[in-house]
Design a protein around this motif. Structure first.
Motif, PDB file in Angstrom:
ATOM      1  N   GLY A 113       0.937  -1.182  -0.051  1.00  0.00           N
ATOM      2  CA  GLY A 113      -0.046  -0.014   0.024  1.00  0.00           C
ATOM      3  C   GLY A 113       0.969   1.220   0.020  1.00  0.00           C
ATOM      4  N   LEU A 114       2.159   1.359   0.197  1.00  0.00           N
ATOM      5  CA  LEU A 114       3.020   2.389   0.191  1.00  0.00           C
ATOM      6  C   LEU A 114       3.334   2.805  -1.250  1.00  0.00           C
ATOM      7  N   PRO A 115       3.607   3.945  -1.757  1.00  0.00           N
ATOM      8  CA  PRO A 115       4.147   4.329  -3.208  1.00  0.00           C
ATOM      9  C   PRO A 115       5.405   3.600  -3.257  1.00  0.00           C
ATOM     10  N   VAL A 116       5.396   2.888  -4.343  1.00  0.00           N
ATOM     11  CA  VAL A 116       6.717   1.947  -4.857  1.00  0.00           C
ATOM     12  C   VAL A 116       7.510   2.747  -5.859  1.00  0.00           C
ATOM     13  N   GLU A 117       8.951   2.636  -5.489  1.00  0.00           N
ATOM     14  CA  GLU A 117       9.862   3.041  -6.437  1.00  0.00           C
ATOM     15  C   GLU A 117      10.650   1.641  -6.762  1.00  0.00           C
ATOM     16  N   ALA A 118      11.505   1.741  -7.924  1.00  0.00           N
ATOM     17  CA  ALA A 118      12.447   0.614  -7.999  1.00  0.00           C
ATOM     18  C   ALA A 118      13.965   0.832  -8.385  1.00  0.00           C
ATOM     19  N   VAL A 119      14.832   0.275  -8.264  1.00  0.00           N
ATOM     20  CA  VAL A 119      16.309   0.703  -8.233  1.00  0.00           C
ATOM     21  C   VAL A 119      16.792  -0.629  -8.895  1.00  0.00           C
TER      22      VAL A 119
END
Ligand code: FAD
Length: 462
Positions: A26-32
């Motif tokens: 449910g949190l905003p997701v980023e990718a690396v």
């Protein structure tokens, strides 16, 4: 507060347990994605594979942007970069998938500790293999060294069971689509300055979508004939999924399941044999990972210590022979065709990989490490575990290897697997034949004499 997914060799949105779990939170997701600077790092790739990776990352970034997930691309050591990225971006939870590589396991452990101390919760998911090495041991707790019982056991366990939580659809958009630019991927500097890689474009289409299409086409088409055609390099009817599996554009679970599910309904015996054979090849990929994990030293040293004896190799084979092999100028047509297919397309048919490896290690007496190194640089599917296993298998010094006294004869191999010469003429063309750099009969006898000397000299026989 945000969640971060660290992508490595799982360059896909579908069947990605780490990505699915991050989104479920449910949190905003980023990718690396982090490419190492050290050449020896577990995640470093050779030149041809870097070209493939560059294009696979472009596809990944575009696909993630379409569902509203930004992908950051960094270069350096994950242990140095991830803690500061988490602090800077307010990352509370970090998700990643496990890679079955001994060097990577150590760095994962250190990283988890570092991040936990910094208050970031870390979750790692099982991926890369169908069954994790510690769950695929013999009853007495030891590691399988022979493929057939290993695969019988695993396949019985897996058949009909879709690994729980391993298959999932491409996520629905979580935010509005993001703008997309190729600049960041270009900034990673993966493409070699030499324009050699440009010719690879004609042979490969990196990225998850293309890999899924290839899988579907193969399963609905060539798979039925796999058993009959897989050893014929000119037919070119194997799946060519190896780079997609190496970079995780497809999960091993997806490839296994898409064939296994059809087994139950298939009534044609020939097709059933082909399906089982193909699944066993996926099993070899699995076996290679488990073996490297249990015996990490075999990346550089022979599994059979007799082959660490210099007497197992020609004392001074000279650079010229190695270079002739690399350039496809040995004068042995099938070997040269294979080496040119490799140079032109970043890939070589498995039957020919075995032959060129046998010629290098046995006829020329050059250490398997030299061949493995060349493959690492020139294959788009170069993979530590499969490459190490393949080379040691052919050289006769690995686990469950071909007997060291079995030396492939290129003429017999050509008559059997390229009877019309179609593969040879495809890669050699009309060029006049070169005189062979070594005589097949005498080089074979030299190899047998070397092997006899190390068997005689081995501590067991003293
Ligand atoms: C000397 C030598 C070096 C090799 N180096 C590599 C390498 O660096 N990377 C690599 O992926 N494979 C390697 N192989 C194994 C094999 O040649 C390739 O996996 C195969 O040719 C890839 O083509 P494909 O996808 O069409 O295979 P298919 O026949 O369609 O097989 C399907 C998949 O099964 C797996 N597979 C098939 N055969 C093997 C095998 N013998 N060992 C491990 N996995 C296998 C691959 O993931 C492959 O994509 C090597 C083999 C030899 C003899």
């Amino acid at each position: 507060m945000r969640a971060l997914v660290w992508l490595r060799r799982d360059l896909r949105l579908q069947d990605n347990p780490a990505l699915s779990a991050a989104l479920a939170g449910g949190l905003p997701v980023e990718a690396v994605f982090i490419y190492p600077t050290e050449q020896n790092a577990a995640l470093a790739e050779g030149a041809a594979a870097r070209w493939y990776l560059h294009h696979s990352l472009l596809a990944l970034q575009r696909a993630l942007a379409a569902v509203g997930i930004p992908l950051r691309l960094l270069r350096g050591r994950a242990e140095a970069l991830l803690p500061s990225l988490c602090a800077e971006r307010g990352i509370e939870r970090l998700f990643w998938n496990r890679l079955i590589d001994p060097q990577q396991e150590d760095s994962d452990r250190r990283l988890t500790e570092l991040l936990r101390r910094a208050g970031v919760s870390c979750q790692r998911f099982e991926d890369d293999c169908l069954v994790m090495p510690e769950e695929a041991l013999k009853d007495d707790g030891s590691v399988y060294r022979v493929f057939t019982p290993f695969w019988r056991r695993l396949n019985d366990r897996l058949h009909g069971v879709i690994p729980a939580g391993r298959l999932s659809a491409v996520p629905r958009p979580v935010a509005t689509a993001l703008p997309f630019s190729t600049m960041e991927v270009e900034g990673l500097g993966l493409l070699p300055p030499h324009p050699w890689h440009k010719k690879l474009q004609a042979h490969w289409q990196p990225g998850e979508a293309a890999a899924l299409e290839r899988l579907t086409r193969f399963v609905e088409g060539d798979l039925a004939e796999y058993e009959r055609q897989r050893d014929l390099p000119a037919a070119d009817r194997t799946s060519r999924l190896s780079p997609a599996l190496h970079f995780g554009e497809l999960s091993a679970a997806r490839v296994y399941t898409s064939v296994d599910q059809r087994l139950t309904h298939e009534t044609d015996d020939k097709t059933l044999t082909s399906m089982r054979r193909f699944l066993a090849e996926i099993g070899w990929r699995e076996f290679a990972r488990h073996v490297l994990c249990a015996f990490p030293h075999t990346r550089l040293r022979s599994m059979n210590p007799r082959f660490d004896d210099p007497a197992a190799w020609e004392p001074d084979p000279g650079d010229e022979k190695l270079r002739a092999w690399q350039r496809g100028e040995t004068g042995i047509a099938l070997v040269d065709a294979g080496m040119r297919q490799l140079w032109q397309s970043g890939w070589m048919h498995n039957r020919v990989r075995m032959l060129v490896a046998s010629f290098l290690t046995k006829n020329l007496g050059i250490h398997w490490r030299e061949g493995a190194r060349w493959f690492e640089q020139t294959l788009v599917d170069a993979d530590r575990a499969s490459n190490t296993l393949g080379w040691q298998w052919v050289a006769g010094c690995g686990t469950d290897a071909a007997p060291y006294f079995r030396i492939f004869n290129p003429d017999t191999q050509a008559a059997k697997f390229d009877p019309e010469g179609a593969y040879r003429s495809c890669w050699i063309g009309e060029r006049p034949p070169l005189p062979p750099i070594d005589d097949l009969k005498t080089s074979r006898e030299r190899a047998l004499a070397r092997y006899r000397s190390i068997v005689r000299e081995s501590p067991k026989n003293r």
